[in-house]
Design an enzyme around this catalytic site. Structure first.
Site, PDB file in Angstrom:
ATOM      1  CG  HIS A 100      -0.292  -0.129   2.518  1.00 36.98           C
ATOM      2  ND1 HIS A 100       0.076  -1.355   3.026  1.00 36.98           N
ATOM      3  CD2 HIS A 100       0.060   0.787   3.452  1.00 36.98           C
ATOM      4  CE1 HIS A 100       0.625  -1.182   4.217  1.00 36.98           C
ATOM      5  NE2 HIS A 100       0.647   0.104   4.491  1.00 36.98           N
ATOM      6  CG  HIS A 102       0.673   5.319   4.208  1.00 36.49           C
ATOM      7  ND1 HIS A 102      -0.204   5.236   5.254  1.00 36.49           N
ATOM      8  CD2 HIS A 102       1.450   4.211   4.273  1.00 36.49           C
ATOM      9  CE1 HIS A 102       0.031   4.130   5.940  1.00 36.49           C
ATOM     10  NE2 HIS A 102       1.037   3.481   5.374  1.00 36.49           N
TER      11      HIS A 102
END
Ligand code: 5GP
Ligand code: ZN
Length: 139
Positions: A100, A102
């Site tokens: 992922h 951010h």
């Protein structure tokens, strides 16, 4: 899908999220524990634990989405800047082991985090590391 992966559960709709973007490969949603308003996560729909495990076409799809999503996010929260952060391995702060990115909106004097303390290589060390990296890089 990986067992016990909270982001896979989100991808499959088993856990709700505040979705902001979706296509066939990528999902983006607001982080449930934001460091600043608008903090969001951009993830591949397919489970990979670390960035280097993502196939090149998927990594490219993720990268292509980051700028436009960041632009919309900072416009929504009226922030002039942002950080893109991608933690790999628990030692680097990765709590959820599904790749992922951010997107963290930033404001002047928000007090979140600044620049890291710059180190210094002893003589020859930088060249030694450079050589080791180029020797092992298979691109
Ligand atoms: P990491 O430390 O692995 O880079 O960041 C994981 C992020 O996922 C954290 O910022 C955390 O707040 C967020 N997160 C963990 N569980 C959930 C969840 O169920 N929903 C959402 N939207 N974010 C989550
Ligand atoms: Zn997963």
């Amino acid at each position: 899908m990986s067992d016990q992966c909270i982001f896979c559960e989100i991808v499959h709709g088993n856990i709700p999220c505040a979705k902001i973007f979706e296509d066939d490969q990528v999902l983006a949603f607001l982080d449930i524990g934001p460091i600043s308003p608008g903090h969001c996560l951009v993830i591949p729909k397919k489970h990979y634990a670390r960035l280097e495990q993502c196939p090149a076409d998927l990594a490219a799809a993720l990268a292509a989405r980051l700028g436009p999503i960041a632009q919309a996010v900072i416009a929504a929260v009226n922030a002039p800047g942002y950080n893109i952060l991608n933690n790999n391995h628990p030692c680097a702060g990765q709590l959820v082991e599904h790749v992922h990115f951010h997107i963290i909106p930033r404001n002047p004097d928000d007090g979140l985090f600044g620049h890291w303390p710059a180190g210094k290589y002893p003589p020859g060390k930088m060249e030694q590391i450079q050589q080791k990296i180029t020797d092992s890089l298979a691109l």
